[in-house]
Design a protein around this motif. Structure first.
Motif, PDB file in Angstrom:
ATOM      1  N   GLY A  97       0.829  -1.000  -0.065  1.00 52.59           N
ATOM      2  CA  GLY A  97       0.051   0.006   0.052  1.00 52.59           C
ATOM      3  C   GLY A  97       0.899   1.236   0.120  1.00 52.59           C
ATOM      4  O   GLY A  97       0.505   2.294  -0.742  1.00 52.59           O
ATOM      5  N   ALA A  98       1.835   1.279   0.737  1.00 50.33           N
ATOM      6  CA  ALA A  98       2.738   2.404   0.784  1.00 50.33           C
ATOM      7  C   ALA A  98       3.405   2.726  -0.528  1.00 50.33           C
ATOM      8  O   ALA A  98       3.563   3.632  -1.033  1.00 50.33           O
ATOM      9  N   ILE A  99       3.732   1.499  -1.257  1.00 50.78           N
ATOM     10  CA  ILE A  99       4.626   1.633  -2.464  1.00 50.78           C
ATOM     11  C   ILE A  99       3.577   2.180  -3.429  1.00 50.78           C
ATOM     12  O   ILE A  99       3.847   3.168  -4.340  1.00 50.78           O
ATOM     13  N   ILE A 100       2.425   1.752  -3.572  1.00 53.87           N
ATOM     14  CA  ILE A 100       1.207   2.446  -4.543  1.00 53.87           C
ATOM     15  C   ILE A 100       1.024   3.776  -4.036  1.00 53.87           C
ATOM     16  O   ILE A 100       1.029   4.570  -4.945  1.00 53.87           O
ATOM     17  N   ALA A 101       0.994   4.010  -2.916  1.00 52.08           N
ATOM     18  CA  ALA A 101       0.875   5.526  -2.436  1.00 52.08           C
ATOM     19  C   ALA A 101       1.888   6.376  -3.007  1.00 52.08           C
ATOM     20  O   ALA A 101       1.709   7.686  -3.554  1.00 52.08           O
ATOM     21  N   MET A 102       3.213   5.929  -2.993  1.00 49.56           N
ATOM     22  CA  MET A 102       4.144   6.585  -3.323  1.00 49.56           C
ATOM     23  C   MET A 102       4.374   6.974  -4.636  1.00 49.56           C
ATOM     24  O   MET A 102       4.640   7.883  -5.473  1.00 49.56           O
ATOM     25  N   GLU A 103       4.081   5.885  -5.504  1.00 51.70           N
ATOM     26  CA  GLU A 103       4.023   5.819  -6.927  1.00 51.70           C
ATOM     27  C   GLU A 103       2.991   6.889  -7.348  1.00 51.70           C
ATOM     28  O   GLU A 103       3.057   7.482  -8.459  1.00 51.70           O
ATOM     29  N   GLU A 104       1.669   7.104  -6.765  1.00 48.88           N
ATOM     30  CA  GLU A 104       0.550   8.046  -7.030  1.00 48.88           C
ATOM     31  C   GLU A 104       1.038   9.674  -6.520  1.00 48.88           C
ATOM     32  O   GLU A 104       0.197  10.355  -6.515  1.00 48.88           O
ATOM     33  N   GLU A 105       2.205   9.571  -5.888  1.00 48.37           N
ATOM     34  CA  GLU A 105       2.835  10.707  -5.247  1.00 48.37           C
ATOM     35  C   GLU A 105       1.857  11.239  -4.188  1.00 48.37           C
ATOM     36  O   GLU A 105       1.717  12.611  -4.183  1.00 48.37           O
ATOM     37  N   TYR A 106       1.462  10.578  -3.108  1.00 49.06           N
ATOM     38  CA  TYR A 106       0.680  10.880  -1.990  1.00 49.06           C
ATOM     39  C   TYR A 106       1.600  11.402  -1.157  1.00 49.06           C
ATOM     40  O   TYR A 106       2.740  11.088  -1.190  1.00 49.06           O
ATOM     41  N   ASP A 107       1.103  12.481  -0.330  1.00 46.32           N
ATOM     42  CA  ASP A 107       1.804  12.758   0.957  1.00 46.32           C
ATOM     43  C   ASP A 107       2.199  11.883   1.992  1.00 46.32           C
ATOM     44  O   ASP A 107       1.474  10.637   1.908  1.00 46.32           O
ATOM     45  N   ILE A 108       3.021  11.995   2.999  1.00 48.44           N
ATOM     46  CA  ILE A 108       3.361  11.216   3.961  1.00 48.44           C
ATOM     47  C   ILE A 108       2.126  10.631   4.658  1.00 48.44           C
ATOM     48  O   ILE A 108       1.859   9.458   4.999  1.00 48.44           O
ATOM     49  N   PHE A 109       0.977  11.432   4.891  1.00 47.79           N
ATOM     50  CA  PHE A 109      -0.185  10.844   5.392  1.00 47.79           C
ATOM     51  C   PHE A 109      -1.032   9.977   4.643  1.00 47.79           C
ATOM     52  O   PHE A 109      -1.545   8.924   4.971  1.00 47.79           O
ATOM     53  N   GLY A 110      -1.136  10.444   3.209  1.00 49.92           N
ATOM     54  CA  GLY A 110      -1.500   9.462   2.387  1.00 49.92           C
ATOM     55  C   GLY A 110      -0.834   7.767   2.457  1.00 49.92           C
ATOM     56  O   GLY A 110      -1.628   6.950   2.085  1.00 49.92           O
ATOM     57  N   VAL A 111       0.310   7.939   2.292  1.00 55.88           N
ATOM     58  CA  VAL A 111       1.211   6.861   2.467  1.00 55.88           C
ATOM     59  C   VAL A 111       0.725   6.026   3.554  1.00 55.88           C
ATOM     60  O   VAL A 111       0.696   4.722   3.415  1.00 55.88           O
ATOM     61  N   TYR A 112       0.800   6.329   4.715  1.00 57.10           N
ATOM     62  CA  TYR A 112       0.202   5.972   5.915  1.00 57.10           C
ATOM     63  C   TYR A 112      -1.093   5.182   5.897  1.00 57.10           C
ATOM     64  O   TYR A 112      -1.265   4.182   6.241  1.00 57.10           O
ATOM     65  N   LEU A 113      -1.994   6.231   5.411  1.00 58.44           N
ATOM     66  CA  LEU A 113      -3.411   5.780   5.321  1.00 58.44           C
ATOM     67  C   LEU A 113      -3.484   4.488   4.443  1.00 58.44           C
ATOM     68  O   LEU A 113      -4.293   3.624   4.761  1.00 58.44           O
ATOM     69  N   LEU A 114      -3.036   4.740   3.239  1.00 54.87           N
ATOM     70  CA  LEU A 114      -3.250   3.742   2.039  1.00 54.87           C
ATOM     71  C   LEU A 114      -2.531   2.399   2.841  1.00 54.87           C
ATOM     72  O   LEU A 114      -3.119   1.358   2.490  1.00 54.87           O
ATOM     73  N   GLY A 115      -1.344   2.613   3.423  1.00 53.21           N
ATOM     74  CA  GLY A 115      -0.953   1.292   3.893  1.00 53.21           C
ATOM     75  C   GLY A 115      -1.345   0.630   4.964  1.00 53.21           C
ATOM     76  O   GLY A 115      -1.829  -0.559   4.896  1.00 53.21           O
ATOM     77  N   ILE A 116      -2.184   1.304   5.787  1.00 54.43           N
ATOM     78  CA  ILE A 116      -2.989   0.793   6.828  1.00 54.43           C
ATOM     79  C   ILE A 116      -4.217   0.015   6.290  1.00 54.43           C
ATOM     80  O   ILE A 116      -4.616  -0.946   6.715  1.00 54.43           O
ATOM     81  N   VAL A 117      -4.765   0.955   5.341  1.00 56.10           N
ATOM     82  CA  VAL A 117      -6.046   0.300   4.662  1.00 56.10           C
ATOM     83  C   VAL A 117      -5.989  -0.916   4.116  1.00 56.10           C
ATOM     84  O   VAL A 117      -6.543  -1.872   4.024  1.00 56.10           O
TER      85      VAL A 117
END
Length: 202
Positions: free
Chosen positions: A18-38
């Motif tokens: 989830g964190a990798i996908i979020a970083m590929e989509e250029e999410y901010d750090i909150f988005g990275v943690y949120l997508l990883g947890i979800v």
């Protein structure tokens, strides 16, 4: 013992994916943690809803939340050149998470004495639910809906466990490795299920 180990492996693998996908989509750090947890806990939440277990049971898994947060942090801090593209690492972590959570979900349903079809559904939803939510939030077509073989491996794990063919810790670990390898092979060699296309008349 196998349940805890596979739960830990699945949590780490899906949190990282989830964190990798979020970083590929250029999410901010909150988005990275949120997508990883979800991604790490979404499949278990969906499974609990369908088999009648309170979703609040997820909040009792403090260790797994700590593992997920630590894994996301490491993924976020990992050098880009070493992390590599999603196609190299993302599918590996996704395969590991699919296998570990499919087995974990099936064991969970068997312990509740649910029928075979419920065990299979629990395996599929636990193994692929987090990935589905992850892909939808990232605006991507979920892997489970593509013709490439994906969720069928989770269903096979559910069937084997529901018929009590795989119960010892050693056999569960072997099944985990087999499902992971099969998922990776199906991605590398583009194994697909039959499809049918309907073309609308112009």
């Amino acid at each position: 013992m196998a349940w805890e180990v596979l739960s830990s492996i699945g949590t780490i693998a899906f949190a990282v994916s989830g964190a990798i996908i979020a970083m590929e989509e250029e999410y901010d750090i909150f988005g990275v943690y949120l997508l990883g947890i979800v991604t790490a806990f979404g499949g278990g939440a969906v499974r609990n809803i369908l088999i009648g277990v309170p979703v609040s049971a997820l909040w009792e898994q403090e260790l797994f939340f700590q593992l997920a947060l630590a894994s996301i942090t490491l993924a976020f801090l990992f050098p880009n050149k070493l992390l590599g593209p999603w196609n190299r690492w993302g599918h590996f972590f996704d395969a590991v998470g699919l296998s570990a959570f499919a087995i974990q979900g099936a064991l969970y349903a068997v312990d509740l004495a649910l029928p075979v079809y419920a065990v299979v559904v629990a395996a599929v939803l636990t193994g692929s639910g987090g990935g589905i939510i992850r892909d939808l939030l990232a605006g991507r077509k979920p892997l489970v809906l593509r013709s490439e073989i994906y969720a069928i491996w989770a269903a096979i794990a559910g069937i084997l466990i529901s018929f009590d063919l795989v119960r010892s810790d050693l056999l569960l670990y072997i099944l985990f490795v087999c499902i992971t390898v099969l998922r990776i092979l199906s991605y590398l060699y583009k194994w697909k299920l039959p499809t049918r296309h309907i073309h609308s008349a112009s």
